[in-house]
Design an enzyme around this catalytic site. Structure first.
Site, PDB file in Angstrom:
ATOM      1  N   LYS A 184       5.884 -38.988 -21.867  1.00 62.22           N
ATOM      2  CA  LYS A 184       6.910 -38.618 -20.893  1.00 62.22           C
ATOM      3  C   LYS A 184       7.458 -37.263 -21.302  1.00 62.22           C
ATOM      4  O   LYS A 184       8.259 -37.143 -22.216  1.00 62.22           O
ATOM      5  CB  LYS A 184       8.037 -39.664 -20.880  1.00 62.22           C
ATOM      6  CG  LYS A 184       8.805 -39.759 -19.531  1.00 62.22           C
ATOM      7  CD  LYS A 184       9.553 -38.511 -19.144  1.00 62.22           C
ATOM      8  CE  LYS A 184      10.882 -38.417 -19.849  1.00 62.22           C
ATOM      9  NZ  LYS A 184      11.699 -37.239 -19.352  1.00 62.22           N
ATOM     10  N   GLU A 390      25.957 -29.833 -32.751  1.00 65.74           N
ATOM     11  CA  GLU A 390      24.802 -28.989 -32.470  1.00 65.74           C
ATOM     12  C   GLU A 390      24.994 -28.242 -31.148  1.00 65.74           C
ATOM     13  O   GLU A 390      25.159 -28.854 -30.099  1.00 65.74           O
ATOM     14  CB  GLU A 390      23.525 -29.832 -32.400  1.00 65.74           C
ATOM     15  CG  GLU A 390      22.268 -29.007 -32.213  1.00 65.74           C
ATOM     16  CD  GLU A 390      21.011 -29.849 -32.234  1.00 65.74           C
ATOM     17  OE1 GLU A 390      20.024 -29.442 -32.860  1.00 65.74           O
ATOM     18  OE2 GLU A 390      21.008 -30.926 -31.595  1.00 65.74           O
TER      19      GLU A 390
END
Length: 491
Positions: A184, A390
C-alpha cells in the site's frame, strides 16, 4: 498526459492508475488525485481502494504463496535478479517519475536513490541464496539445525519521502524470504509503485506474488492490516498511525516491524573539525528536511557555538532552492500543501513561545508554491515542542551544552531514538558519547552511510524491531530449529 481511461504518460512511461492484484489491473469506483509538489499540477487520477480491494489482494497473495515458497531461494533469486536488471535499465524514467510525484531532487534519484532500488532487490536475493545459514551445533550429541521458513503474506505500507526506495527496502527481503507481498503506497506518491508492479510482471514474477492496492490509510490500509490472512506487517510512518496499526494487528497477533519518526540529535564537541561539522549539519536539510534520520537538533558545545553558528548561517545562505529537476538545485519543495502548513505551524508556534529565528522561518516568496526556506531556530525552551516533536521539514533547532554528560542528557530528552550524529575530534571521547546515546543508528564524523547488511530500526517510539541483513529474514520468515537425535536411524 492522459492516454486512456486508466493510463497516463509521464516521464517516458505508461503509468497504470489501477490496482495490481493477482497479476491483473482493477479499477475502483472512486479515484484520488496524485499532485506534483513542483507546480501543483494533477499528474493522475488514481483508483481509490477499500476493504474489497484489500481482501482481493490478500487472497491473491495467499493463493500464490505455496508455489513462490517452493521455488526456494535460488528459484526466487533468478526472478529477483531479472527484476533488479529491469530497474537498472529504467533508472532515468523512474527517477523522473519519482521527482514529478514527490518533488525530491532528480539528480539524487539518478545517482543514488533509484540505483539503490535495484540494490535492495539484488542484495536480499543474494543474501537468501548465499548467506542465510547458521552453523549446526550439538546439544548432548543432538544436532540443532536452524532454518528460515517463509511466513506467508506480508503487508507493506510505505511513506512518501522516498517512495520506491523505502518500499523495496521491505519488498526485497520479504520476496527473497519466500513471502508474497501486498503493497500500500502512500496516497501522495503512488505512481512508481504501479510501474514497479509492471516490472515485476516483466521479470517473470508469478501472478499474485506482488500486489499493489492504492488509496487512503484509513480505508484500504486499515482493512489490509486488520486482515486475518496477513502474516507480517511492515510500516514506515508516524507514531499515531503505528499505534492504530498495532491495535488492528493485535486481534490477529500479527508480527509488526515499524520504522517511525525521529528527532535525532546532532552533537558537535569543542574539539570537532568545524568545517566538517558545518558541512554535515547542512546535509540535515537534505530532501527539504523530509528525512526521518536527519539530525534536526544541533547540540553544540558552548565554547564553539558562536563560531559554529556564524559558519553554519553563511553556508546555509548559499543553499540553492528551486525546481528539483534543475541540476543546481539543492532543496526542492515540501510534498503537499497540508504538509507545508504543518511545517510552518511548528515554526510559528516556536516563535510565539519565545524562540528566535536565526534565518529562514517561512515560505520562499520568490518561488511561491510549496517551497519553505531552510530555517534555524535558537533559544527554544528545553522540553518545548520544537525540540521534542518531529517537524519533517527544513527546520533545525540549535542548543548549547557545557559538558559531555549534558550533551547526552539533551540528546536523549525526547520520546524518539532513531538516529544520532556525533562530530568529535577524539575517538575515545566519541565512544563514550555513543555508548550512552539511545538510538538505532549513530554516525560519527559522517552521515547517511548505510550498509544493507547492518541492523536498522529505532529505539523508544522510533520503531519496533530491526531490519537489514539477517535481521530482515528473522522478521519475514518463521525461524525454526530442528533437533536431530544421533540414534533411531535405519541403516
Amino acid at each position: 498526459m492522459q492516454t486512456a481511461e486508466h493510463q497516463v504518460e509521464l516521464a517516458g512511461l505508461t503509468v497504470d492508475t489501477r490496482h495490481y492484484i493477482g497479476g491483473q489491473r482493477f479499477a475502483s469506483a472512486e479515484t484520488f488525485e496524485s499532485i506534483s509538489p513542483i507546480d501543483g499540477s494533477v499528474l493522475a487520477h488514481v483508483s481509490r481502494g477499500g476493504a474489497g480491494e484489500a481482501d482481493a489482494a490478500v487472497w491473491a497473495a495467499r493463493n500464490a504463496f505455496p508455489a513462490w515458497r517452493d521455488l526456494g531461494p535460488t528459484g526466487r533469486g533468478e526472478i529477483l535478479h531479472r527484476l533488479a536488471d529491469l530497474i537498472e535499465t529504467h533508472v532515468e524514467q523512474l527517477s523522473q517519475l519519482e521527482t514529478l510525484d514527490n518533488g525530491s531532487l532528480l539528480r539524487s534519484h539518478r545517482r543514488g536513490v533509484m540505483p539503490r532500488v535495484a540494490m535492495n532487490i539484488r542484495f536480499f536475493a543474494d543474501w537468501a541464496m548465499n548467506e542465510l545459514s547458521h552453523p549446526v551445533w550439538q546439544t548432548r550429541g543432538h544436532d540443532n539445525v536452524v532454518s528460515w521458513d517463509p511466513s506467508g503474506v506480508a503487508a507493506i505500507i510505505t511513506p512518501w519521502n522516498a517512495p520506491l526506495m523505502l518500499a523495496t527496502w521491505r519488498i526485497g527481503p520479504a520476496l527473497a524470504a519466500g513471502d508474497t507481498v501486498v503493497l500500500k503506497p502512500a496516497e501522495w506518491t503512488p505512481l512508481t509503485a504501479s510501474v514497479f508492479a509492471d516490472l515485476c510482471e516483466q521479470a517473470g514474477m508469478p501472478a499474485g506474488v506482488f500486489n499493489v492496492v492504492q488509496g487512503y490509510g484509513a480505508e484500504v490500509g486499515a482493512a489490509l492490516v486488520a486482515h486475518p490472512g496477513i502474516a507480517r506487517i511492515a510500516f514506515t510512518g508516524s507514531v499515531p498511525t503505528a499505534k492504530a496499526i498495532m491495535r488492528s494487528a493485535a486481534d490477529n497477533l500479527t508480527p509488526v516491524s515499524f520504522e517511525l519518526g525521529g528527532k535525532s540529535p546532532f552533537i558537535v564537541t569543542d574539539d570537532a573539525d568545524l568545517n566538517l561539522a558545518v558541512d554535515l549539519a547542512i546535509e540535515q536539510y537534505d530532501n527539504a528536511g523530509q528525512v526521518c534520520l536527519s539530525g534536526t537538533r544541533l547540540l553544540v558545545h558552548e565554547g564553539i557555538a558562536d563560531e559554529f553558528a556564524e559558519r553554519f548561517a553563511a553556508k546555509a545562505a548559499q543553499i540553492v532552492q528551486g525546481d528539483p529537476r534543475d541540476e543546481a538545485t539543492q532543496i526542492g519543495p515540501q510534498i503537499h500543501r497540508v504538509h507545508l502548513d504543518r511545517v510552518a505551524g511548528f515554526v510559528e508556534r516556536a516563535q510565539a513561545a519565545g524562540a528566535q529565528i536565526a534565518f529562514g522561518g517561512g515560505p520562499n516568496d520568490d518561488l511561491g508554491g510549496l517551497y519553505y526556506r531552510p530555517t534555524l531556530i535558537t533559544g527554544a525552551t528545553p522540553g518545548s515542542e520544537i525540540l521534542t516533536a518531529e517537524v519533517f521539514g527544513p527546520v533545525l533547532a540549535m542548543q548549547t551544552y557545557s559538558s559531555d554528560e549534558e550533551a547526552v542528557q539533551l540528546a536523549n530528552a525526547t520520546e524518539y531514538g532513531l538516529a544520532a550524529v556525533v562530530v568529535c575530534g577524539d575517538r575515545e571521547r566519541a565512544e563514550r558519547l555513543t555508548k550512552n546515546l539511545v538510538a538505532g543508528t549513530i554516525w560519527v564524523n559522517c552521515f547517511f552511510v548505510r550498509d544493507l547488511a547492518a541492523p536498522f530500526g529505532g529505539s523508544k517510539k522510533s520503531g519496533i524491531g530491526r531490519e537489514g541483513g539477517v535481521w530482515s529474514f528473522d522478521f519475514y520468515a518463521d525461524v525454526k530449529n530442528t533437533v536431530y537425535a544421533p540414534s533411531g536411524w535405519k541403516e
